[in-house]
Design an enzyme around this catalytic site. Sequence first.
Site: not given
Lengths: 274, 993
Positions: B247, B320-321, B341, B476, B547, B781
Amino acid sequence: MPKQVKAIVIAGNGTNCEREVAFACKLAGADVSDIVHVAELLAGRVKLDDYHFLNLAGGFLDGDDLGSAKAGANRLLHAKIAGSDETIADQIRRFVAAGKLVMGVCNGFQLMVKMGLLPALTGESKQSCSLTFNDGGRFEDRWAWLKVDPESPCVFTRGLDAVYLPVRHGEGKFVTDNKGTLMQLEQQNLAVVKYADADLNPTMVYPDNPNGSEASIAGICDPTGRLFGLMPHPEAYIHRTHHPRWTREDMPEEGMGLWMYQNAVRFIREELLK
Amino acid sequence: MAWRIVVGLKDGVKDARGERVRREIKEHLGYDLERVQTLDVYTVDAELSDSEVEQAAAGPFSDPVIQEAAINRPLASGFDILVEVGFRPGVTDNTGRTAKEAIQYITGRRFSADEGVYTSTQYLLTGLKDKEVAEKIAKDFLANGLIQRWTILSADELDPKTGVPVTVPKVVSDSTPTVNSIDLNVSDEQLLDISRKGMLALSLEEMQKIQQHIADPQVVAIREKVGLGAELTDVEIEALAQTWSEHCKHKIFSAKIEYEDENGNKETIDSLFKTYIVGATRDIREAMGDDDFCLSVFKDNAGVIEFTDDWSIVFKVETHNSPSALDPYGGALTGIVGVNRDGVGTGMGARLIFNTDVFCFASPFLEKELPPRLLHPRRIFEGVVEGVEHGGNKSGIPTVNGSIVFDERFAGKPLVYCGTASIMPRMLNGKPCHEKKVQVGDHIVMCGGRIGKDGIHGATFSSEELHEGSPVTAVQIGDPITQRKMFDFLIIARDRGLYSSFTDNGAGGLSSSIGEMAEDTGGFEMHLDRAPLKYSGLQPWEILISEAQERMSLAVPPENLDAFIQLAKDMDVEATDLGNFTDSGYFHCLYEGKTVSYLSMEFLHEGVPQMVIPAKWQLRNLSEPELAAPQDLNVELQKLLGRLNICSKESVVRRYDHEVQAGTVIKPLVGVANDGPSDAAVFRPMLDSFAGVVVSHGICPNYSDIDTYHMMACAIDEGLRNYVAVGGNIDHVAGLDNFCWCDPVKSEKTPDGEYKAAQLVRANKALYDYCVAFGVPLISGKDSMKNDYQIGDTKISIPPTVLFSVIGKMADARKAVSMDVKRPDDLVYLLGDTHNELGGSEYYEEKGALGANVPKVDAASALLRYRTLNKAQDEGLIASCHDLSDGGLAVALAEKAFAGGYGIKVSLNRVAADAGMREDQILFSESQSRLLVTVHPENQAAFEALFKGQSCQHLGKVTIQPELLVSGEKDKILISTPIDLLKEAWQAPLREM
């Protein structure tokens, strides 16, 4: 030197439309159009008394978590301004008593109703109407025709017959606590704007009436006509490029929503500050 | 003690929410209940007097006009089964937080750390006796077991005096903060075991690299000086795992790829990212020379380009899969507020102006049995749309552009792309606003929300680890209002010059944000125990990598610290000084004065070993289908218009506020009835200027099954032609690539990895080739490389998908063009040639075929066409313009006609098509770079003069007769359908979603 027309737009805690409302005031001729964070009011650094036109703009105060504008109304009613025993609600009452103007749009309208500022039929701040979930149960963004009551004492709609504005809400259904309240609103011409069909007849039919509001009511004023709230967004139609069909119809540069702000500024200049 | 306040509607007040739930239970699960009522429950766990609770119940918690409230007694009556759904401990409860604040305003006292308000919802079901069915309704529709719990009671089980028993979902933890060290002097097998059990997602090679590092006596000697030993602490290993994660480090895009093409030619590609993405932008910027409009590319949270002399545009798109697959609402909400953000946290800070959203789902009407743990696509659709709705609307950001792509394989993993644009002044306090730099000695300040166990280890968790009393870790829920308050504060702090740098806390939490910011100075010293926590019991490593949402990290110079903290306090935003940036060279964390991490910055950031991935391209043995000539093209067209990829998405678009901020000049819905499909959005960010930002996108995973090279080329072209259709300036436009791939690394689990990696290589080659050919720099990207579902023997891999987002400007938004036809007798022109390119088309898919002739892009002729179109738009010659995409010419004609409320009459003979193409092929081919425009008759000569020598075909005209009339050879009528029928076919499928 002539006195200045001063408008204030309260921002913060989820208010979203403060910039375009302030711009609309400016465009309509206000000499001062300040965006003031609610924290500045609560800190006592800015006072409503220094302004003539209070704007409560659209948004989602506190996320509308307890019902639209409920938590926001609670804050204005209960939070004390630093170093005093006064609340912002107290300042607003003084503002109103001084003959000044208040306009609430969308979340600002919800706020006025839930604070009891509108319709204030008996003159006291007690909630007698509400705005609740659209009959469709969803948020919707769509444009609607509003028929203006020509007999209304409303300062903001003087000379207007009908306006076309966007609605953007999930909780815009106007309801009253009892038939008596509704009757008084109608009899005193306080139901200023009503959702209308293409022929400008008030309607209960979706989507022309986007939320199922009682008596097609989209906005109301108090008996003085100086306090006005509505669900549709006048600040969102102040230029022809705001209109959804500006690429296909000839239309004037000025949008219909601007008229309401112009009326407000004219009233302040010609009647309040005279 | 805990109080339960139940709020319900008075008799006679319509329960719109309950009615909607009833309808959706019927649609989702097929249970036709008589009635559903809803009640709100507030569980108040605080020291309050009776009268204070009564005041809260009567005041902010209920509306005297429409609602009634009950304290510690039930309100429910006249139902069969009650289902109460509340959050599990530790899950973000935004309404509970607002309720708590409301009580504080009433009493004038603050809640203690232990006190709180928890919300739940009661659903009263009537017309249902079977509790097992109620359980199913709760599990499959009303609640999400990952984040919520529920109680089910039949009417006779509800205690008439006390109601539903009180549950306080408070996080209870008795763990004391400790730091463990990990012995890495172990076998390879044990190394992998440590990685697996700790959810570190580190490979053996990476674990060995860490093992070697800590075995170095010089490293150990330095560690001993700060009180650490020869073993890494859990804080350190977690920091490494975050920083080295796919990530954060994009290891696949940075890998060395051994690529072999279909002819056996071999090449080694040293980083796809550097070679093709950074490479394209570098070459384009060089070619642009003085006209280069890029300001900040790839290095910040988002890309920045010039807009006007005084303002720059910032743009970023994220995916955000995985979170959306688990909790569609929370995942999508967190996705949108998270990318916000990034938009704000670029350079010295920017103001958000709009959002975009693109989703890839399986059909919501899917009737197949799904493998375990997958949510039904309808539920995903509903949840994701609601999440983006709340994230955008509540934040006051218009959602102006988007689309939904359907393919059955997205049942395995939905794709949720969230984009956001913002603007910043070109210069801020005398310096370029898009630049920032941390200075040695700056304080590390975290502001916004508090830290909890939210999102620890991202989505690599299993539900078995969740139990009552333990906070949920991976899912979250965003809080747009806390974030909005923070942004309001930050923009003032920015203008006052109170900080020297900042960034958002996203993946990897403080570990990543501070670790990356500290690259400017070469080190930092951070006290983890100073961080504000949502609840006690967090371990130091958890504080570091949590997170938890709505947080930003800042570098505040010592002389501004007091002013910064005071401003935050004034604006009701929490800001905490956690330490300092240093030039020590070390990632230095302390807990209660004791060093808990001391990692070399160089090792942390540069130490990760480069992966080597094999890739082998093979041509698939594909052929064109032999389809019988259709009997009735009217029927074919209506079928296509009703296909999910083509039909109207109005029901979704209307749920997004697309007009807040009063800048949306070309809205997502246009035309005579405000319901035609826009190609792109034009947005005016400054109310006193007519300069417009233009945004659009291209996405065509259908073509990936034939060749990802052309899929990529088509996505780029689609994005650009949508952009120019409304008037976007083709010479001032940038692109963003968001790759969503299935795992392309060959392994036991992925035996076809070499092919998938080759697909990735080919898409990148096209990305380079076409961006360079069009002169479109890439500015930012993201990639998401593991979009597979695998449980047991069932594996579902998504089709390789790239969203190509496009952003640019038009000098005067008043020259924007919409897609709807405007006037009868206007002339209809088709720009661009039509080839026999139906491979991967909607028409073939309707017929159950894939085909082989994937559309190919001729960038040179397309670029000339787009430039010429810009000129025609500038001269006011274009009455309407619409791009041709899914469904080809016929669909574009239909959409233009019904959006404008007039008919169109055209002759297919005039289409510049390949020789021998059948009528249905001409109508439905998806050849790229084509646009359909209408021109007022008085502009005919000027328009035709501009396009002289280019592919420009005068097909017919707009008619007052509201009918689409298409004729073929010898004037034979091929299509004659009233536009109302076409519109109905197009609107019907998703109208009720």
